[in-house]
Write an enzyme that holds these catalytic residues in place. Structure first.
Site, PDB file in Angstrom:
ATOM      1  CG  HIS A  35      -2.089  -0.928   1.079  1.00 39.44           C
ATOM      2  ND1 HIS A  35      -2.942  -1.196   2.111  1.00 39.44           N
ATOM      3  CD2 HIS A  35      -2.504  -1.694   0.052  1.00 39.44           C
ATOM      4  CE1 HIS A  35      -3.837  -2.087   1.734  1.00 39.44           C
ATOM      5  NE2 HIS A  35      -3.588  -2.404   0.483  1.00 39.44           N
ATOM      6  CB  ILE A  76       0.777   6.285   2.792  1.00 37.51           C
ATOM      7  CG1 ILE A  76       2.232   6.634   3.079  1.00 37.51           C
ATOM      8  CG2 ILE A  76       0.314   5.109   3.645  1.00 37.51           C
ATOM      9  CD1 ILE A  76       2.419   7.330   4.415  1.00 37.51           C
ATOM     10  CB  CYS A  77      -2.924   3.443  -0.513  1.00 31.64           C
ATOM     11  SG  CYS A  77      -4.569   2.830  -0.726  1.00 31.64           S
ATOM     12  CG  LEU A  78      -3.585   4.119   6.669  1.00 32.57           C
ATOM     13  CD1 LEU A  78      -3.667   2.616   6.890  1.00 32.57           C
ATOM     14  CD2 LEU A  78      -2.552   4.715   7.625  1.00 32.57           C
TER      15      LEU A  78
END
Lengths: 152, 307
Positions: A83, A90-92
């Site tokens: 991610h 950041i993919c959160l």
């Protein structure tokens, strides 16, 4: 509106004590802070490395989430994670407008990122990393990620 | 009113608003005044002029306009809001506080809950702080008077003894060496007494003893500041009303559980509000001051979002 007040309070707490593996590097103003994190357990993917995070706050923080990215230099690589793109984005869900909650703070974001790394076993980048890194001109906060799996 | 005047007033008001937007407050004020002459029954003309006069720092004019506007329309959030700022500016914090509270009350009870609540809430705090400051200044002045009186008495006594001693040395009753030794001990004695006196005063001041920290249960989890109008959510957590509303407008979920949460679901937490008020009464000066390195982005006068 109240961003600077709230950040002032967060800062004085951060200067007093921080959980293991999290350090405050720079907070000269109320718009951009630098934090370092490392993974405290023995995950071989991250052993011995320190990662640098850049936090950017808007004046609507904490109603709006901060923008958080990993930054790269000689001493600080971008951690491997399915991610985390190789440019540090950041993919959160927590950092997304929908997943954000104003009760989160700089410390809790660092802890979430630590645990996101700790639990990962794949030395991978997200699918389409190369294209994304090459073509993306959007700011992280304007990208709408699709969260396909919440297991990682 | 002759026909057409209402229309003319409206035109003048629009022109005034344009000048106001450009920061030309003098011109805006003149146009609003002309509008008022055409139509003296429209409360909005008075509040608009009050706002322009606020910018021009003509406090008495602001107060007049607000009172006239409120007379025409009781439920007048803007009227009370500008009134409070002018009253605060001329150093009438008691009146300012009750006006600000009226504005806040009208704001949170209105159907469309806007971000104005946060702005007005900040003004309420400012008024409370001004009240507290006056009380505190008075208290310090009284204490300082007493302390300096006592210090003066000690010093007079010390000087008298020293001069007596010098007389006796002069007259040969006391030897020169013995005299200067005694003088030195008198001096240490005097300095110690003054030190003790100052310590006693410092200790008797509860401000110096109490730990300057707001207990966590009085602190809003979003702004990290003491609450003044806490509301409780369905899971039992309390937040400052104005800031929680800001969040709910963007994302109608509980900040902790992420369950759906609507503004209408919020209930005031009265007992907690009283606890906060009591704490503020005791500690207001520093509670308000602890905005660490706050950058005031607002210009001098607060503004409400247009409704």
């Amino acid at each position: 509106m109240f961003a600077s007040k709230r950040l002032g309070k967060e800062l004085s707490k951060l200067q007093q004590n921080l959980p293991p593996g999290i350090t405050l590097v720079e907070a000269e103003n109320f718009s951009e802070w630098t934090m370092d994190i490392r993974v405290v357990d023995e995950n071989p993917l991250y052993a011995g490395e320190i990662y640098r995070l850049k936090f950017s706050f808007s004046t609507s923080y904490p109603i709006e989430p901060p923008e958080v990215v990993f930054t790269q230099d000689d001493a600080h690589p971008i951690p491997w994670h399915p991610h985390i793109y190789s440019n540090g984005i950041i993919c959160l869900d927590l950092l997304d407008r929908q997943g954000w909650s104003p009760v989160h703070n700089v410390e809790s974001i660092c802890i979430s990122l630590q645990s996101m790394l700790t639990s990962n076993t794949k030395k991978e980048r997200p699918p389409g990393d190369e294209d994304f890194v090459r073509y993306n001109k959007q700011r992280p906060r304007d990208i709408s990620f699709v969260f396909h799996d919440n297991q990682v | 009113m002759p026909p057409g005047n209402e229309y003319a007033a409206e035109q003048l008001k629009t022109q005034g608003n344009n000048h106001f937007k450009n920061g030309e407050y003098g011109e805006a004020e003149t146009l609003y005044s002309q509008a008022v002459q055409k139509n003296s029954k429209n409360p909005l003309l008075f509040t608009n002029r009050a706002n322009a006069r606020l910018k021009l720092e003509r406090w008495e004019g602001v107060i007049d306009d607000c009172l006239r506007s409120i007379e025409l329309m009781r439920e007048n959030m803007k009227g009370f809001f500008y009134l409070a700022q002018a009253q605060l500016a001329i150093n009438h914090p008691n009146e300012a506080l009750s006006s600000a509270l009226m504005a806040y009350e009208l704001c949170v009870s209105s159907r469309q809950q806007t971000s104005n609540a946060a702005t007005i809430s900040a003004l309420v705090l400012k008024c409370k702080k001004a009240k507290w400051d006056i009380r505190e200044r008075e208290r310090i002045r009284r204490r300082a008077d007493l302390l300096s009186d006592l210090e003066q008495k000690l010093e007079e006594g010390y000087k008298r003894t020293v001069s007596d001693l010098e007389d006796r040395v002069e007259a040969g009753e006391v030897g020169a060496v013995e005299g200067s030794e005694e003088k030195a001990s008198l001096k240490t004695d005097f300095e110690k007494k003054v030190g003790d006196l100052r310590t006693a005063f410092a200790l008797s001041d509860p401000e110096h003893l109490e730990k300057r920290e707001v207990p966590d249960y009085l602190v809003d989890g979003i702004t990290f500041e003491i609450m003044h109008d806490p509301v409780v959510t369905r899971n039992g957590r309390s937040y400052e009303r104005a800031t929680l509303i800001e969040h709910l407008k963007r994302n109608p979920t509980d900040p902790l559980t992420r369950e759906p949460l609507r503004i209408e679901d919020l209930r005031p937490n009265i007992a907690l509000k009283e606890a906060c008020t009591e704490f503020m009464e005791k500690n207001e000066g520093w509670v308000y001051d602890c905005g660490d390195g706050e950058v005031d982005v607002n210009t001098r006068w607060a503004h409400l979002s247009s409704s």
